[in-house]
Write a protein that holds these residues in place. Structure first.
Motif, PDB file in Angstrom:
ATOM      1  N   ILE A 163       1.384  -1.471   0.258  1.00  0.00           N
ATOM      2  CA  ILE A 163      -0.170   0.215  -0.149  1.00  0.00           C
ATOM      3  C   ILE A 163       1.073   1.517   0.174  1.00  0.00           C
ATOM      4  CG2 ILE A 163      -1.086   1.402   1.702  1.00  0.00           C
ATOM      5  CD1 ILE A 163      -3.007  -1.088   1.831  1.00  0.00           C
ATOM      6  N   ALA A 164       1.959   1.418   1.351  1.00  0.00           N
ATOM      7  CA  ALA A 164       2.978   2.190   0.964  1.00  0.00           C
ATOM      8  C   ALA A 164       3.413   2.901  -0.413  1.00  0.00           C
ATOM      9  CB  ALA A 164       3.833   2.147   2.179  1.00  0.00           C
ATOM     10  N   LEU A 165       4.679   1.562  -1.312  1.00  0.00           N
ATOM     11  CA  LEU A 165       4.957   2.068  -1.840  1.00  0.00           C
ATOM     12  C   LEU A 165       4.027   2.258  -3.030  1.00  0.00           C
ATOM     13  CD1 LEU A 165       7.554  -0.781  -1.374  1.00  0.00           C
ATOM     14  CD2 LEU A 165       7.659   1.545  -1.771  1.00  0.00           C
ATOM     15  N   SER A 166       2.591   1.708  -3.290  1.00  0.00           N
ATOM     16  CA  SER A 166       1.901   1.670  -4.654  1.00  0.00           C
ATOM     17  C   SER A 166       1.123   3.172  -4.573  1.00  0.00           C
ATOM     18  CB  SER A 166       1.325   0.734  -4.615  1.00  0.00           C
ATOM     19  OG  SER A 166       0.093   0.954  -3.431  1.00  0.00           O
ATOM     20  N   SER A 167       1.627   3.732  -3.493  1.00  0.00           N
ATOM     21  CA  SER A 167       1.128   5.011  -3.090  1.00  0.00           C
ATOM     22  C   SER A 167       1.695   6.916  -3.816  1.00  0.00           C
ATOM     23  CB  SER A 167       1.163   5.448  -1.669  1.00  0.00           C
ATOM     24  OG  SER A 167      -0.527   4.773  -0.739  1.00  0.00           O
ATOM     25  N   LEU A 168       2.857   5.881  -3.545  1.00  0.00           N
ATOM     26  CA  LEU A 168       4.207   6.937  -4.530  1.00  0.00           C
ATOM     27  C   LEU A 168       3.789   7.094  -5.858  1.00  0.00           C
ATOM     28  CD1 LEU A 168       7.327   5.162  -2.987  1.00  0.00           C
ATOM     29  CD2 LEU A 168       5.733   7.329  -1.660  1.00  0.00           C
ATOM     30  N   ALA A 169       2.996   6.509  -6.165  1.00  0.00           N
ATOM     31  CA  ALA A 169       2.826   6.522  -7.824  1.00  0.00           C
ATOM     32  C   ALA A 169       1.357   7.844  -7.851  1.00  0.00           C
ATOM     33  CB  ALA A 169       1.709   5.472  -8.585  1.00  0.00           C
ATOM     34  N   PHE A 170       1.232   8.402  -6.933  1.00  0.00           N
ATOM     35  CA  PHE A 170       0.420   9.137  -6.820  1.00  0.00           C
ATOM     36  C   PHE A 170       1.153  10.777  -6.972  1.00  0.00           C
ATOM     37  CE2 PHE A 170      -2.885   6.419  -3.668  1.00  0.00           C
ATOM     38  CZ  PHE A 170      -3.335   6.820  -4.722  1.00  0.00           C
ATOM     39  N   TRP A 171       2.227  10.709  -6.371  1.00  0.00           N
ATOM     40  CA  TRP A 171       3.070  11.331  -6.701  1.00  0.00           C
ATOM     41  C   TRP A 171       4.021  11.695  -7.937  1.00  0.00           C
ATOM     42  CZ3 TRP A 171       2.012   9.503  -1.636  1.00  0.00           C
ATOM     43  CH2 TRP A 171       1.855  10.346  -0.841  1.00  0.00           C
ATOM     44  N   MET A 172       4.830  10.227  -7.686  1.00  0.00           N
ATOM     45  CA  MET A 172       5.625   9.957  -8.621  1.00  0.00           C
ATOM     46  C   MET A 172       5.342   9.428 -10.451  1.00  0.00           C
ATOM     47  SD  MET A 172       7.707   7.724  -6.800  1.00  0.00           S
ATOM     48  CE  MET A 172       9.468   7.010  -7.812  1.00  0.00           C
ATOM     49  N   LYS A 173       3.817   8.744 -10.770  1.00  0.00           N
ATOM     50  CA  LYS A 173       3.130   8.447 -11.479  1.00  0.00           C
ATOM     51  C   LYS A 173       2.942   7.324 -12.076  1.00  0.00           C
ATOM     52  CE  LYS A 173       1.012  12.926 -12.428  1.00  0.00           C
ATOM     53  NZ  LYS A 173      -0.047  12.946 -11.265  1.00  0.00           N
ATOM     54  N   GLN A 174       4.241   6.635 -11.929  1.00  0.00           N
ATOM     55  CA  GLN A 174       4.436   4.838 -11.785  1.00  0.00           C
ATOM     56  C   GLN A 174       5.764   4.630 -10.662  1.00  0.00           C
ATOM     57  OE1 GLN A 174       5.648   4.378 -15.478  1.00  0.00           O
ATOM     58  NE2 GLN A 174       5.504   1.889 -15.173  1.00  0.00           N
ATOM     59  N   SER A 175       5.273   3.823  -9.675  1.00  0.00           N
ATOM     60  CA  SER A 175       5.953   3.567  -8.429  1.00  0.00           C
ATOM     61  C   SER A 175       6.583   1.550  -8.828  1.00  0.00           C
ATOM     62  CB  SER A 175       5.936   3.986  -7.586  1.00  0.00           C
ATOM     63  OG  SER A 175       4.650   3.434  -6.973  1.00  0.00           O
ATOM     64  N   GLY A 176       6.208   1.444  -9.587  1.00  0.00           N
ATOM     65  CA  GLY A 176       5.897  -0.154 -10.068  1.00  0.00           C
ATOM     66  C   GLY A 176       7.776  -0.332  -9.938  1.00  0.00           C
ATOM     67  N   SER A 177       8.287  -0.107 -10.653  1.00  0.00           N
ATOM     68  CA  SER A 177       9.751  -0.550 -10.089  1.00  0.00           C
ATOM     69  C   SER A 177      10.306  -0.799  -8.780  1.00  0.00           C
ATOM     70  CB  SER A 177      10.458   0.271 -10.951  1.00  0.00           C
ATOM     71  OG  SER A 177      10.482   0.419 -12.492  1.00  0.00           O
ATOM     72  N   LEU A 178       9.973   0.830  -8.287  1.00  0.00           N
ATOM     73  CA  LEU A 178      10.865   1.353  -6.602  1.00  0.00           C
ATOM     74  C   LEU A 178       9.575  -0.059  -5.676  1.00  0.00           C
ATOM     75  CD1 LEU A 178      11.480   2.051  -4.710  1.00  0.00           C
ATOM     76  CD2 LEU A 178       9.667   3.534  -4.881  1.00  0.00           C
ATOM     77  N   LEU A 179       8.225  -0.721  -6.176  1.00  0.00           N
ATOM     78  CA  LEU A 179       7.590  -1.833  -5.715  1.00  0.00           C
ATOM     79  C   LEU A 179       8.320  -3.000  -5.600  1.00  0.00           C
ATOM     80  CD1 LEU A 179       5.973  -2.662  -3.653  1.00  0.00           C
ATOM     81  CD2 LEU A 179       3.735  -2.566  -5.607  1.00  0.00           C
ATOM     82  N   TYR A 180       8.891  -2.885  -6.957  1.00  0.00           N
ATOM     83  CA  TYR A 180       9.471  -4.437  -7.096  1.00  0.00           C
ATOM     84  C   TYR A 180      11.163  -4.864  -6.376  1.00  0.00           C
ATOM     85  CZ  TYR A 180      12.040  -8.087 -10.082  1.00  0.00           C
ATOM     86  OH  TYR A 180      12.567  -9.310 -10.709  1.00  0.00           O
ATOM     87  N   VAL A 181      11.464  -3.849  -6.758  1.00  0.00           N
ATOM     88  CA  VAL A 181      12.710  -3.681  -5.669  1.00  0.00           C
ATOM     89  C   VAL A 181      13.032  -4.235  -3.874  1.00  0.00           C
ATOM     90  CG1 VAL A 181      14.869  -1.968  -5.182  1.00  0.00           C
ATOM     91  CG2 VAL A 181      14.518  -2.685  -7.551  1.00  0.00           C
ATOM     92  N   PHE A 182      11.941  -3.794  -3.197  1.00  0.00           N
ATOM     93  CA  PHE A 182      11.500  -3.314  -2.093  1.00  0.00           C
ATOM     94  C   PHE A 182      11.610  -4.648  -2.478  1.00  0.00           C
ATOM     95  CE2 PHE A 182      12.609   0.604  -1.751  1.00  0.00           C
ATOM     96  CZ  PHE A 182      12.534   1.864  -0.271  1.00  0.00           C
ATOM     97  N   TYR A 183      10.037  -4.906  -2.966  1.00  0.00           N
ATOM     98  CA  TYR A 183       9.289  -6.897  -2.760  1.00  0.00           C
ATOM     99  C   TYR A 183      10.334  -7.438  -3.117  1.00  0.00           C
ATOM    100  CZ  TYR A 183       4.894  -9.200  -2.620  1.00  0.00           C
ATOM    101  OH  TYR A 183       4.301 -10.793  -2.339  1.00  0.00           O
ATOM    102  N   GLN A 184      11.671  -7.914  -3.590  1.00  0.00           N
ATOM    103  CA  GLN A 184      12.625  -8.796  -3.589  1.00  0.00           C
ATOM    104  C   GLN A 184      12.926  -8.892  -2.642  1.00  0.00           C
ATOM    105  OE1 GLN A 184      12.572 -10.655  -6.552  1.00  0.00           O
ATOM    106  NE2 GLN A 184      10.778 -10.144  -6.720  1.00  0.00           N
ATOM    107  N   ILE A 185      12.806  -7.806  -1.854  1.00  0.00           N
ATOM    108  CA  ILE A 185      13.854  -8.252  -0.363  1.00  0.00           C
ATOM    109  C   ILE A 185      13.307  -9.174   0.604  1.00  0.00           C
ATOM    110  CG2 ILE A 185      14.478  -7.262   2.018  1.00  0.00           C
ATOM    111  CD1 ILE A 185      14.991  -4.580   0.586  1.00  0.00           C
TER     112      ILE A 185
END
Length: 261
Positions: A163-185
């Protein structure tokens, strides 16, 4: 809540109808996941043919931790996978507009809209691994109750981070790559945290706390040690993450602008 559960049943029903149109895609996806997990388990077995234990953890204990890790991850994948779409495309393309115009909380709508049946593979493998190592634990009433209680909170850690990382898309327009990097941890959570150096152990425990989705709860069940920390802190962290992620989501919603032409 009754209304939400009713809507969830409707969405699941519609998704299953779609699935019937593409049965081959589902079967291939499920087989691919089972193959991936089988190879991971085979790798663990190969490692233990060369060493007697990993920092004091034997094969059956590692299998239990690995199996436990798949349960909360699988539940989150099964019910709340649509959060990926928010970060990857819904905001960027302006498709999030539909969630803002329906008579239901946008976050609730996002969470219940999809039902990922291929997550059943995670739950199946996780359940089989837990069953295969079930007898190594001295179960009592308290452990059984805490096992049932901690699973939803471990799942909540996954969902709150998404929820937190996908919410960043509201400012960044796209946060999928960031979400993927964090999720791989979360891959680190499938093994005992003590096999990593202090830096990695700290990150997966208190920065991106995936270790509390598997290792710490499993440690209590395996050793009986310190339930207040291994289970209690997992619950506290999950609730703190939920509160924080909901605040980020709320601020993001207020900043949302539909895509222009």
């Amino acid at each position: 809540m009754k209304r939400i559960l009713k809507l969830e049943r409707i969405f699941i029903s519609q998704y299953l109808k779609q699935l019937l149109e593409y049965k081959g895609d589902f079967v291939v996806g499920l087989l691919g996941f089972l193959l991936e997990q089988s190879l991971n388990i085979l790798m663990i077995g190969i490692i233990f043919t060369q060493v007697p234990d990993l920092r004091g953890w034997d094969l059956q204990q590692v299998i239990f931790i690995y199996g436990f890790s798949l349960i909360p991850k699988g539940i989150d994948h099964l019910f709340f996978d649509n959060l990926w779409a928010v970060g990857q495309r819904l905001v960027r393309k302006g498709d999030f507009d539909k969630y803002m115009t329906r008579p239901i909380n946008p976050l609730v709508y996002v969470l219940i809209e999809t039902f990922q049946v291929d997550a059943i593979g995670e739950l199946l493998v996780g359940g089989l691994l837990l069953a295969s190592s079930w007898n190594i634990i001295e179960w009592d009433i308290l452990k059984i109750v805490l096992f049932i209680v901690v699973i939803p909170f471990a799942t909540l850690i996954y969902t709150s981070l998404k929820i937190a990382l996908s919410s960043l898309a509201f400012w960044m327009k796209q946060s999928g790559s960031l979400l993927y990097v964090f999720y791989q941890i979360n891959s680190f959570a499938k093994y005992p945290a003590t096999i990593y150096n202090d830096g990695i152990k700290f990150v997966i425990s208190f920065v991106i706390p995936f270790a509390f989705t598997a290792y710490y709860p499993s440690k209590y069940f395996l050793t009986g040690e310190d339930p207040l920390f291994n289970i209690g802190i997992a619950i506290v962290i999950s609730l703190l993450l939920l509160v924080g992620s909901l605040r980020i989501w709320k601020k993001g919603i207020s900043a949302y602008e539909s895509a222009g032409s």
